[in-house]
Motif scaffolding. Structure first.
Motif, PDB file in Angstrom:
ATOM      1  N   ALA A 221       1.027  -1.340  -0.270  1.00 11.44           N
ATOM      2  CA  ALA A 221       0.237  -0.041  -0.229  1.00 11.44           C
ATOM      3  C   ALA A 221       0.954   1.474  -0.100  1.00 11.44           C
ATOM      4  O   ALA A 221       0.991   2.499  -0.781  1.00 11.44           O
ATOM      5  N   PHE A 222       1.585   1.028   0.533  1.00 11.50           N
ATOM      6  CA  PHE A 222       2.633   2.304   0.891  1.00 11.50           C
ATOM      7  C   PHE A 222       3.451   3.249  -0.622  1.00 11.50           C
ATOM      8  O   PHE A 222       3.387   3.576  -0.613  1.00 11.50           O
ATOM      9  N   THR A 223       3.611   1.506  -1.178  1.00 17.13           N
ATOM     10  CA  THR A 223       4.430   1.814  -2.327  1.00 17.13           C
ATOM     11  C   THR A 223       3.378   2.133  -3.850  1.00 17.13           C
ATOM     12  O   THR A 223       3.631   2.932  -4.634  1.00 17.13           O
ATOM     13  N   ILE A 224       2.906   1.535  -3.804  1.00 16.78           N
ATOM     14  CA  ILE A 224       1.502   2.036  -4.872  1.00 16.78           C
ATOM     15  C   ILE A 224       1.438   3.817  -4.267  1.00 16.78           C
ATOM     16  O   ILE A 224       0.930   5.013  -5.570  1.00 16.78           O
ATOM     17  N   ALA A 225       0.844   3.527  -3.468  1.00 19.10           N
ATOM     18  CA  ALA A 225       0.153   5.295  -2.652  1.00 19.10           C
ATOM     19  C   ALA A 225       1.273   6.143  -2.964  1.00 19.10           C
ATOM     20  O   ALA A 225       1.090   6.716  -3.976  1.00 19.10           O
ATOM     21  N   LEU A 226       2.495   5.939  -3.002  1.00 18.46           N
ATOM     22  CA  LEU A 226       3.759   6.519  -3.552  1.00 18.46           C
ATOM     23  C   LEU A 226       4.154   6.532  -4.992  1.00 18.46           C
ATOM     24  O   LEU A 226       5.226   7.371  -5.439  1.00 18.46           O
ATOM     25  N   SER A 227       3.620   5.330  -6.082  1.00 17.21           N
ATOM     26  CA  SER A 227       4.031   5.554  -7.028  1.00 17.21           C
ATOM     27  C   SER A 227       3.312   5.657  -7.946  1.00 17.21           C
ATOM     28  O   SER A 227       2.385   7.344  -7.948  1.00 17.21           O
ATOM     29  N   GLY A 228       2.250   5.026  -9.070  1.00 17.68           N
ATOM     30  CA  GLY A 228       1.774   4.968  -9.593  1.00 17.68           C
ATOM     31  C   GLY A 228       0.194   5.897  -9.584  1.00 17.68           C
ATOM     32  O   GLY A 228      -0.115   6.858 -10.104  1.00 17.68           O
ATOM     33  N   LEU A 229      -0.558   5.602  -8.117  1.00 22.63           N
ATOM     34  CA  LEU A 229      -1.931   5.893  -7.080  1.00 22.63           C
ATOM     35  C   LEU A 229      -2.171   6.917  -7.254  1.00 22.63           C
ATOM     36  O   LEU A 229      -2.718   7.997  -7.020  1.00 22.63           O
ATOM     37  N   GLY A 230      -0.603   7.992  -6.422  1.00 23.09           N
ATOM     38  CA  GLY A 230      -0.352   8.336  -5.550  1.00 23.09           C
ATOM     39  C   GLY A 230      -0.343  10.111  -6.831  1.00 23.09           C
ATOM     40  O   GLY A 230      -0.327  11.265  -6.982  1.00 23.09           O
ATOM     41  N   TRP A 231       0.003   9.664  -8.009  1.00 17.28           N
ATOM     42  CA  TRP A 231       0.022  10.880  -9.308  1.00 17.28           C
ATOM     43  C   TRP A 231      -1.235  10.722 -10.298  1.00 17.28           C
ATOM     44  O   TRP A 231      -1.067  11.627 -11.260  1.00 17.28           O
ATOM     45  N   THR A 232      -1.987  10.119 -10.233  1.00 16.64           N
ATOM     46  CA  THR A 232      -3.215   9.658 -10.911  1.00 16.64           C
ATOM     47  C   THR A 232      -4.094  11.449 -10.730  1.00 16.64           C
ATOM     48  O   THR A 232      -3.761  11.705 -12.369  1.00 16.64           O
ATOM     49  N   GLU A 233      -3.783  11.771 -10.325  1.00 14.42           N
ATOM     50  CA  GLU A 233      -4.909  13.053  -9.904  1.00 14.42           C
ATOM     51  C   GLU A 233      -3.823  14.552 -10.704  1.00 14.42           C
ATOM     52  O   GLU A 233      -4.594  15.513 -11.153  1.00 14.42           O
ATOM     53  N   CYS A 234      -2.872  14.186 -11.318  1.00 21.07           N
ATOM     54  CA  CYS A 234      -1.829  14.747 -11.942  1.00 21.07           C
ATOM     55  C   CYS A 234      -2.000  14.631 -13.767  1.00 21.07           C
ATOM     56  O   CYS A 234      -1.146  15.363 -14.474  1.00 21.07           O
ATOM     57  N   GLY A 235      -2.063  13.636 -14.103  1.00 20.25           N
ATOM     58  CA  GLY A 235      -2.010  13.315 -15.083  1.00 20.25           C
ATOM     59  C   GLY A 235      -2.258  13.995 -16.660  1.00 20.25           C
ATOM     60  O   GLY A 235      -1.520  14.791 -17.219  1.00 20.25           O
ATOM     61  N   ASN A 236      -4.090  13.994 -17.042  1.00 13.26           N
ATOM     62  CA  ASN A 236      -3.770  15.131 -17.837  1.00 13.26           C
ATOM     63  C   ASN A 236      -3.588  16.575 -17.758  1.00 13.26           C
ATOM     64  O   ASN A 236      -3.832  17.679 -18.322  1.00 13.26           O
ATOM     65  N   ASP A 237      -3.257  16.837 -16.717  1.00 16.54           N
ATOM     66  CA  ASP A 237      -3.031  18.628 -16.101  1.00 16.54           C
ATOM     67  C   ASP A 237      -1.697  18.883 -17.361  1.00 16.54           C
ATOM     68  O   ASP A 237      -1.186  19.469 -17.871  1.00 16.54           O
ATOM     69  N   TYR A 238      -0.765  17.523 -17.657  1.00 13.21           N
ATOM     70  CA  TYR A 238       0.102  17.224 -19.003  1.00 13.21           C
ATOM     71  C   TYR A 238      -0.234  16.831 -20.009  1.00 13.21           C
ATOM     72  O   TYR A 238      -0.029  17.417 -21.054  1.00 13.21           O
ATOM     73  N   THR A 239      -1.134  16.112 -20.177  1.00 23.27           N
ATOM     74  CA  THR A 239      -1.294  15.652 -21.424  1.00 23.27           C
ATOM     75  C   THR A 239      -2.388  16.039 -22.137  1.00 23.27           C
ATOM     76  O   THR A 239      -2.899  15.963 -23.938  1.00 23.27           O
ATOM     77  N   ARG A 240      -3.254  16.915 -21.461  1.00 23.14           N
ATOM     78  CA  ARG A 240      -3.731  18.092 -22.396  1.00 23.14           C
ATOM     79  C   ARG A 240      -3.234  18.868 -23.466  1.00 23.14           C
ATOM     80  O   ARG A 240      -3.578  19.402 -24.342  1.00 23.14           O
ATOM     81  N   TYR A 241      -1.416  19.247 -23.620  1.00 19.40           N
ATOM     82  CA  TYR A 241      -1.108  19.886 -24.364  1.00 19.40           C
ATOM     83  C   TYR A 241      -0.703  18.614 -25.780  1.00 19.40           C
ATOM     84  O   TYR A 241      -0.229  19.405 -26.318  1.00 19.40           O
ATOM     85  N   CYS A 242      -1.402  17.213 -25.225  1.00 23.71           N
ATOM     86  CA  CYS A 242      -1.636  16.434 -26.423  1.00 23.71           C
ATOM     87  C   CYS A 242      -2.621  16.461 -27.401  1.00 23.71           C
ATOM     88  O   CYS A 242      -3.255  17.015 -27.381  1.00 23.71           O
ATOM     89  N   LYS A 243      -1.999  16.281 -28.615  1.00 28.10           N
ATOM     90  CA  LYS A 243      -3.515  16.401 -29.647  1.00 28.10           C
ATOM     91  C   LYS A 243      -4.535  15.471 -29.442  1.00 28.10           C
ATOM     92  O   LYS A 243      -4.073  14.105 -28.993  1.00 28.10           O
ATOM     93  N   PRO A 244      -5.897  15.772 -29.980  1.00 28.43           N
ATOM     94  CA  PRO A 244      -7.121  14.552 -29.847  1.00 28.43           C
ATOM     95  C   PRO A 244      -6.415  13.329 -30.359  1.00 28.43           C
ATOM     96  O   PRO A 244      -6.882  12.209 -29.773  1.00 28.43           O
ATOM     97  N   ASN A 245      -6.155  13.417 -31.139  1.00 24.80           N
ATOM     98  CA  ASN A 245      -5.501  12.179 -32.454  1.00 24.80           C
ATOM     99  C   ASN A 245      -4.058  11.453 -31.973  1.00 24.80           C
ATOM    100  O   ASN A 245      -3.634  10.255 -32.294  1.00 24.80           O
TER     101      ASN A 245
END
Length: 496
Positions: A221-245
């Motif tokens: 639980a410690f590792t999951i929260a500090l790795s992928g799960l802990g960043w899920t709430e940030c992901g789209n803040d940066y992929t919004r600069y990708c084109k729709p296709n």
């Protein structure tokens, strides 16, 4: 990883130039201004992953009582959660906006404010973590220079660190991306050299018999929260600069390779060092053990800590950027760069208290427990909602908070999501093996696994599973009907 780091984007828009103040907040990014590719996004995440915090996390894992093979298995399995970050980054390319603007579709504009507040507090917590490490590294450098740091030095270092940390997020997205990617290669070299020093002193058996299955789940639980799960709430803040296709497979693939692979290696290195410098994971200053040891040369420790300070500032910039746009999504009427200033003021006070109080590992474990309770059900609800909507939204409606907006619902709240969130949070905390005391009725599952002591931690799995199931049952009809309306509106619009 080096090939990721040198993939420099061309033709960047005036609104998002490196080392100039970005003008965008949570507003929609027009397609004409979307310069990023999946490879660029991967490069940024590589810069956020080849870094010192994950080395410290690996060392902390050894304080759970794991032997070395157990720690490696926890690290590998835990970092598979970066698939979650990849999945939670696919919405930005279609919507062109941030995570907690998109989240209005799931919870309603007003219901979203509560979840955005949880995220804002989480980002501040991660910022404070970075500042604690920065101050700790500076104090060790002072010792290496022959001085004895006191309370005055801590106060000065905290103030200076807070003043410096706002620089990159104040400028914005392109500056953060460029800086993080530039740090990938130097840190690959530094970690390779550190491996050369550590391999002669590390022991692969650690604790002879290792930890039991209950502790294993707590470490997971410690590792999951500090790795992928802990960043899920940030992901789209940066992929919004990708084109729709942009290719969804490429986005998930680049993010996973750029995060999981280096973090597995770096956390493993941290665990290895934790076998002979055990107090790295338990000291009030995580770097202090490096001040009084002979296994790693003093000259390298100095270079390593100097680079670590620079990188920690860059990592904090990701948290502060997401914190700023989250504050806007909550409805606070401030510019993104003004939100950075607000964060700095709050971080100053919290960090000042933290550096004079508990050990770093205690602070981190307490913080992780709190994050898991809200983020596990949220990530599941967010992904289930996206699937029910047939993987798309009406971008213009995500920025509306008025009663006529498509996602407004009843009073600006979609109650199935709120109910699923609360039930999922209760499920998460009932299976949480917390570092602090919880009432029996609130922690039933963990008490059942060990009535007299440290129980198993199923918080991540229970939070996600229960949250997803409750939302699927309560939200199915309403979301599917809204998805049909989305299709009708999207059929009559053109993408910009």
């Amino acid at each position: 990883m080096a090939t990721i780091a040198v993939d420099e984007p061309a033709g960047m828009p005036e609104s998002d130039q490196a080392f100039k103040v970005e003008t965008h907040g949570i507003d929609h990014i027009p397609v004409s201004e979307r310069w990023a590719t999946p490879r660029n996004v991967g490069g940024m995440w590589a810069g956020a992953s080849v870094q010192i915090e994950y080395f410290i996390y690996g060392a902390i894992l050894m304080t759970f009582g794991f032997n070395f093979p157990q720690a490696i298995s926890v690290i590998v399995i835990g970092n598979l959660s970066y698939f979650l970050l990849g999945l939670c980054s696919l919405q930005g390319k279609q919507t062109g906006t941030t995570v907690f603007a998109i989240n209005r579709a799931s919870y309603g504009p007003n219901g979203n404010r509560l979840i955005a507040f949880f995220n804002w507090i989480t980002q501040i917590g991660f910022e404070v973590e970075g500042l604690i490490l920065i101050v700790g590294a500076a104090l060790v450098l002072e010792i290496k220079a022959g001085f004895a740091p006191g309370d005055a030095a801590k106060v000065i270092f905290v103030i200076v660190a807070v003043l410096i940390q706002g620089f990159l997020p104040f400028l914005g997205h392109a500056t953060i991306v460029k800086t993080l990617r530039a740090l990938v290669v130097p840190f690959i070299v530094l970690f390779a050299v550190l491996f050369g020093f550590a391999v002669r002193h590390a022991t692969v058996h650690g604790v002879a018999h290792g930890a039991g299955w209950k502790t294993y789940f707590a470490g997971l639980a410690f590792t999951i929260a500090l790795s992928g799960l802990g960043w899920t709430e940030c992901g789209n803040d940066y992929t919004r600069y990708c084109k729709p296709n942009a290719s969804s497979k490429s986005i998930v693939g680049w993010i996973f390779v750029a995060t999981a692979v280096p973090e597995i290696l770096i956390m493993t290195l941290g665990a290895a060092v934790g076998t002979f410098l055990a107090t790295v994971g338990s000291n009030s200053n995580a770097f202090l053990p490096f001040a009084h040891q002979s296994a790693i040369p003093a000259w390298f420790v100095t270079v390593f800590l100097l680079f670590s300070i620079v990188q920690l500032f860059a990592i904090n910039s990701l948290d502060m950027y997401s914190s700023g746009v989250t504050l806007q999504a909550m409805g606070v009427p401030v510019k993104r760069y003004i939100a950075v200033v607000i964060d700095c003021v709050l971080c100053l006070g919290i960090t000042m208290v933290a550096v004079f109080d508990a050990s770093f590992s205690t602070y981190l474990k307490d913080f992780v427990d709190v994050v898991i309770v809200w983020i596990a059900p949220w990530a599941a609800i967010f992904l289930v909602d996206w699937a029910l909507r047939r993987y798309r939204y009406v971008p213009s409606e995500l920025l509306r908070t008025d009663k006529a907006g498509l996602y407004y619902r009843h009073g600006g709240v979609f109650w199935p999501a709120i109910i699923a969130q609360l039930v999922g949070m209760f499920a998460a905390i009932s299976g949480l093996s917390a570092t602090f005391a919880l009432p029996h009725w609130l922690n039933e599952v963990t008490y059942t696994t060990s009535p007299s002591g440290f129980g198993a931690d199923f918080s991540v799995f229970m939070g996600m599973g229960v949250g997803a199931l409750v939302y699927l049952v309560l939200g199915w009809n309403g979301v599917r009907q809204q998805a049909d309306e989305q299709d009708r509106r999207l059929a009559g619009t053109t993408v910009d």
